[in-house]
Design an enzyme around this catalytic site. Structure first.
Site, mmCIF file in Angstrom:
data_model
loop_
_atom_site.group_PDB
_atom_site.id
_atom_site.type_symbol
_atom_site.label_atom_id
_atom_site.label_comp_id
_atom_site.label_asym_id
_atom_site.label_seq_id
_atom_site.Cartn_x
_atom_site.Cartn_y
_atom_site.Cartn_z
ATOM 1 N N ILE A 91 0.837 -1.196 0.000
ATOM 2 C CA ILE A 91 0.000 0.000 0.000
ATOM 3 C C ILE A 91 0.870 1.244 0.000
ATOM 4 C CG2 ILE A 91 -1.824 1.258 1.203
ATOM 5 C CD1 ILE A 91 -2.434 -1.383 2.689
ATOM 6 N N CYS A 92 0.505 2.207 -0.836
ATOM 7 C CA CYS A 92 1.174 3.509 -0.805
ATOM 8 C C CYS A 92 0.265 4.477 -0.062
ATOM 9 C CB CYS A 92 1.447 4.002 -2.226
ATOM 10 S SG CYS A 92 2.160 5.639 -2.293
ATOM 11 N N LEU A 93 0.580 4.693 1.192
ATOM 12 C CA LEU A 93 -0.259 5.572 2.011
ATOM 13 C C LEU A 93 0.665 6.339 2.955
ATOM 14 C CD1 LEU A 93 -3.171 6.373 2.789
ATOM 15 C CD2 LEU A 93 -3.198 4.462 4.378
#
Ligand SMILES: [Zn+2]
Ligand SMILES: [Zn+2]
Lengths: 200, 211
Positions: A91-93
């Site tokens: 996840i890119c968060l």
């Protein structure tokens, strides 16, 4: 794991499990591991998104120095989303990286991931192929993401017959469900290109 | 979080809901139930370990932490010192320790250094040289209105004397009763001022002789 991490995780667990309000948001937390270093999360796909009603499982790994460092969260369930790798589930968060704050909890993290599903940000992608499709062919992106949710995350609703036909076509050739989905989605649902991709 | 919800002062309300400050006189007469009481304590929970804050400190933005927790957070990210709750700028100099009654019999702190000291600001002092506005903090050159009387402007004039005074080290005895202790700022300033006047007197006599 440090003492503070363990005690805090116990509190967080209790909060998520006992709070009815949290259960309503479609967030669950589970562990098979008494040391609380490896957890399983679960979120419901948010309404008015292609993921609506799907059940997405997440892997959560708690670092030793939690909560001073963020937990490592990734999707176990396959998902088609510009900010999540369709291959690895990474996840890119921002809050899972440099914007992490020690006051954030697993509950707020899962809520943030849930709202990421409702509001993709293709300008800051994790999966370049998905992001490109999201920007150039939004209609195809929505249909693809919905089909992934239906096939991989048990999302309800009628499946797009055109896309589903192509998927079964590949699966009849002995290709696994997820590899077939991935190959087709990465090749704009072109069956010949997808087979070439799979068998070359 | 709990702090945020309770940040605004509740006017006297007739509702029976237990709100912020259950201990306040304005609270409901029936008193909160045991379960609610526990919830009320959550406003005194550290925002990092989620336990009741020990060695509590509060940030300028009003967020409560254990000092060991906050110290470790600041230590983890030396380049980005922000409040873990509201992300406003924060530093170890800018937190205020909270001293409750009997707060010291808590667990000994493991790694974290002791809490920063509470700051006691001395009230402004008038006295010593009346009308002599000796600003202390680089206020040479005579700053704003003093306590009254004449104001000397010593900016450039005093500068060379300081040099002489400190190099020649006049041993001016300080045996006045109630003189400030050696080493304090007031002591140093008084020493300096007396040296300046001695030099003025010396130069004046030299000028008289030459004239
Ligand atoms: Zn704490
Ligand atoms: Zn704050």
């Amino acid at each position: 794991m440090s003492n503070i991490a363990f005690q805090r995780l116990q509190r967080e667990f209790k909060e998520v499990i006992t709070n009815a309000e949290i259960a309503q948001t479609g967030i669950r937390l589970d562990t098979s591991d008494d040391t609380l270093t490896k957890l399983k999360g679960e979120i419901k796909g948010p309404p008015d998104s292609p993921y609506e009603g799907g059940t997405f499982k997440l892997d959560i790994i708690i670092p030793d120095n939690y909560p001073f460092h963020p937990p490592k969260v990734s999707f176990e369930t396959k998902i088609w989303h510009p900010n999540i790798s369709s291959q690895t589930g990474t996840i890119c968060l921002d809050i899972l990286k440099d914007q992490w704050a020690a006051s954030l909890t697993l509950r707020t993290v899962l809520l943030s991931v849930q709202s990421l599903l409702a509001a993709p940000e293709p300008s800051d992608p994790q999966d370049a192929v998905v992001a490109k499709q999201c920007l150039t062919h939004p209609q195809m992106f929505t249909e693809t993401a919905r089909l992934w949710a239906q096939v991989c995350a048990d999302a309800p609703g009628e499946r797009n017959s055109q896309l589903y036909k192509k998927l079964t076509q590949l699966m009849d050739m002995g290709v696994g469900k997820e590899s077939a989905l991935s190959a087709l989605s990465c090749n704009s649902w072109d069956v010949s290109k997808a087979t070439e991709h799979l068998f070359s | 979080m709990a702090l945020d919800e309770n940040a605004t002062d509740q006017p006297e309300s007739s509702t029976t809901q237990a709100t912020a400050g259950s201990g306040e006189a304005a609270g409901p007469a029936t008193g909160p139930a045991a379960g609610e009481n526990k919830d009320d304590n959550s406003q005194f929970e550290c925002n990092i370990c989620l336990d009741v804050a020990r060695d509590a400190v509060i940030s300028m933005c009003g967020h409560l932490f254990c000092w060991p927790c906050l110290h470790q957070w600041l230590d983890t990210r030396p380049t980005r010192q922000v409040c873990p709750v509201c992300k406003s700028s924060i530093s170890r100099e800018k937190v205020i320790p909270l001293y409750g009654r009997g707060g010291e019999q808590t667990d000994p702190r493991d790694k974290a250094p002791p809490r920063p000291q509470g700051q006691r600001t001395e009230p402004p002092q008038f006295g010593g040289f009346p009308g002599f506005n000796w600003g202390g903090d680089g206020a040479a050159g005579g700053g704003g209105g003093g306590a009254g009387g004449v104001q000397f402007s010593f900016g450039i004039g005093a500068f060379p004397f300081t040099m002489f005074a400190s190099t020649l080290n006049f041993g001016v005895g300080d045996r006045r009763p109630g003189a400030p202790a050696a080493g304090t700022r007031q002591h140093d300033e008084e020493q300096f001022i007396s040296k300046v006047f001695i030099w003025i007197a010396v130069l004046f006599m030299v000028w008289l002789l030459l004239a």
